[in-house]
Design a protein around this motif. Sequence first.
Motif, PDB file in Angstrom:
ATOM      1  N   ASN A  65       0.810  -1.217   0.000  1.00 19.17           N
ATOM      2  CA  ASN A  65       0.000   0.000   0.000  1.00 19.17           C
ATOM      3  C   ASN A  65       0.844   1.269   0.000  1.00 19.17           C
ATOM      4  O   ASN A  65       0.318   2.370   0.137  1.00 19.17           O
ATOM      5  CB  ASN A  65      -0.947   0.006   1.203  1.00 19.17           C
ATOM      6  N   THR A  99      -7.535  -6.262 -14.674  1.00 22.92           N
ATOM      7  CA  THR A  99      -8.205  -5.239 -13.874  1.00 22.92           C
ATOM      8  C   THR A  99      -9.399  -4.699 -14.645  1.00 22.92           C
ATOM      9  O   THR A  99      -9.278  -4.283 -15.794  1.00 22.92           O
ATOM     10  CB  THR A  99      -7.240  -4.099 -13.530  1.00 22.92           C
ATOM     11  N   GLY A 103     -13.386  -4.589 -10.406  1.00 24.16           N
ATOM     12  CA  GLY A 103     -12.388  -5.126  -9.508  1.00 24.16           C
ATOM     13  C   GLY A 103     -11.320  -5.888 -10.275  1.00 24.16           C
ATOM     14  O   GLY A 103     -10.800  -5.406 -11.286  1.00 24.16           O
ATOM     15  N   PHE A 206     -13.164 -10.390  -8.228  1.00 20.69           N
ATOM     16  CA  PHE A 206     -13.042  -9.975  -6.837  1.00 20.69           C
ATOM     17  C   PHE A 206     -13.302  -8.478  -6.772  1.00 20.69           C
ATOM     18  O   PHE A 206     -12.573  -7.671  -7.359  1.00 20.69           O
ATOM     19  CB  PHE A 206     -11.650 -10.299  -6.299  1.00 20.69           C
ATOM     20  N   ILE A 207     -14.364  -8.138  -6.040  1.00 19.78           N
ATOM     21  CA  ILE A 207     -14.780  -6.743  -5.913  1.00 19.78           C
ATOM     22  C   ILE A 207     -14.269  -6.212  -4.576  1.00 19.78           C
ATOM     23  O   ILE A 207     -14.462  -6.852  -3.534  1.00 19.78           O
ATOM     24  CB  ILE A 207     -16.313  -6.632  -5.984  1.00 19.78           C
ATOM     25  N   PRO A 208     -13.610  -5.049  -4.554  1.00 18.32           N
ATOM     26  CA  PRO A 208     -13.089  -4.514  -3.278  1.00 18.32           C
ATOM     27  C   PRO A 208     -14.223  -4.119  -2.348  1.00 18.32           C
ATOM     28  O   PRO A 208     -15.277  -3.653  -2.783  1.00 18.32           O
ATOM     29  CB  PRO A 208     -12.268  -3.291  -3.720  1.00 18.32           C
ATOM     30  N   PHE A 209     -13.995  -4.338  -1.066  1.00 19.81           N
ATOM     31  CA  PHE A 209     -14.960  -3.907  -0.050  1.00 19.81           C
ATOM     32  C   PHE A 209     -14.176  -3.100   0.987  1.00 19.81           C
ATOM     33  O   PHE A 209     -13.051  -3.436   1.347  1.00 19.81           O
ATOM     34  CB  PHE A 209     -15.677  -5.101   0.597  1.00 19.81           C
ATOM     35  N   PHE A 210     -14.787  -2.023   1.465  1.00 19.38           N
ATOM     36  CA  PHE A 210     -14.082  -1.079   2.338  1.00 19.38           C
ATOM     37  C   PHE A 210     -14.548  -1.196   3.790  1.00 19.38           C
ATOM     38  O   PHE A 210     -13.839  -0.797   4.696  1.00 19.38           O
ATOM     39  CB  PHE A 210     -14.286   0.346   1.832  1.00 19.38           C
ATOM     40  N   ASN A 243     -17.203 -12.012  -2.067  1.00 18.46           N
ATOM     41  CA  ASN A 243     -16.300 -12.629  -3.044  1.00 18.46           C
ATOM     42  C   ASN A 243     -16.067 -14.093  -2.691  1.00 18.46           C
ATOM     43  O   ASN A 243     -15.745 -14.419  -1.541  1.00 18.46           O
ATOM     44  CB  ASN A 243     -14.957 -11.892  -3.069  1.00 18.46           C
ATOM     45  N   VAL A 286      -6.613  -8.117   7.765  1.00 17.23           N
ATOM     46  CA  VAL A 286      -7.968  -7.887   7.257  1.00 17.23           C
ATOM     47  C   VAL A 286      -8.928  -7.981   8.434  1.00 17.23           C
ATOM     48  O   VAL A 286      -8.995  -9.009   9.118  1.00 17.23           O
ATOM     49  CB  VAL A 286      -8.347  -8.910   6.177  1.00 17.23           C
TER      50      VAL A 286
END
Length: 342
Positions: A65, A99, A103, A206-210, A243, A286
């Motif tokens: 990151n 990409t 996602g 895979f969809i990002p989740f916040f 996901n 996570v």
Amino acid sequence: MFSQLQKALYGLKQAPRAWFQRLGSFLIQLGFYCNRSDTSLFIFHKHSNIIYLLLYVDEIIIIGNNSSLLATFTWKLNSEFATKDLGLLSYFLSLESTTTSDGLFISQLKYARDILTHAQLLDSKLVHTPMVILQTLSVDGLLFSNPTLNRSLIGALQYLTITRPDIAHAVDSVSQFLHSPTEDHYLAVKCILHYVKATLHFGLIFIPFFAPGTLVAYSDADWASCPDTRCSTSDYSIYLGGNLVSWSAKKQPTVSRSSCESQYRALALTVAKLLWLTHLLSDLKVLILQRPLLLCDNKSAIFLSSNPVSHKRAKHVELDYHFLRELVLAGKLCTQYMPSHL
């Protein structure tokens, strides 16, 4: 003589272990630590900076990151080892990464085409299911003339299930007859290949989740479906934040005396994977706030998982399967009934 010596060195059984120890010691010196759940994963975590390094022999994936920290680490890695930076992840061990606006899409398009080419079915007809509905395979039947071809195709299909959970159950069914395949078994393999041809572009997204993710697992099992051994088959799928991250279709090793027992064994198998994922996600930093949720369509198995009284239909069940009950009673896991027709 020198070339022969080089070949002998690289052919030694301990060579992969020596390479792993060499790279692992270097990473530990830089502040990484080896993940307990997956020893091929190294993690660097300092303050808010995180780097994940996934290693498979000499193939390496690095993600983090902090771009400047990643650049510094890559420079140190290149200074220590003769490595080559291939840029953004696009291809890794036959897995194709793309990409998208939603996602990350993972597929095995090229690998699937190679399987069809090997089987000479690249221009074959299309089918829309990987197995004939209600088909039951048995050891009885006319032996297939080329068992080596059958085994190679099934082995290739097993690797394809990494991104194709829709064929996992069908591949597991044909994998049980590798020792002596019949004509019916080969026809079942060809049916899977015809389905793969019709769904070449299938894969995982895979969809990002916040928000903090939740683990939701679906578990199911039939009862005495194998006509030869009367063993049952367990299936599960586990979702993280919506996901799909883990799935399995596996024949149970022993015979169950009731549908409740077969479902209970399937629940225990699913919970073992859930625990592994929980430890892995904890090391990956996570955040999982809620207890993992385990869904099943058998009320008796759910009752058995939360009832400390030894049920008469489960007295013969091996003790290691009852760790599911201990987790439920300790409040670390939640089981819930879900009808299968929904």
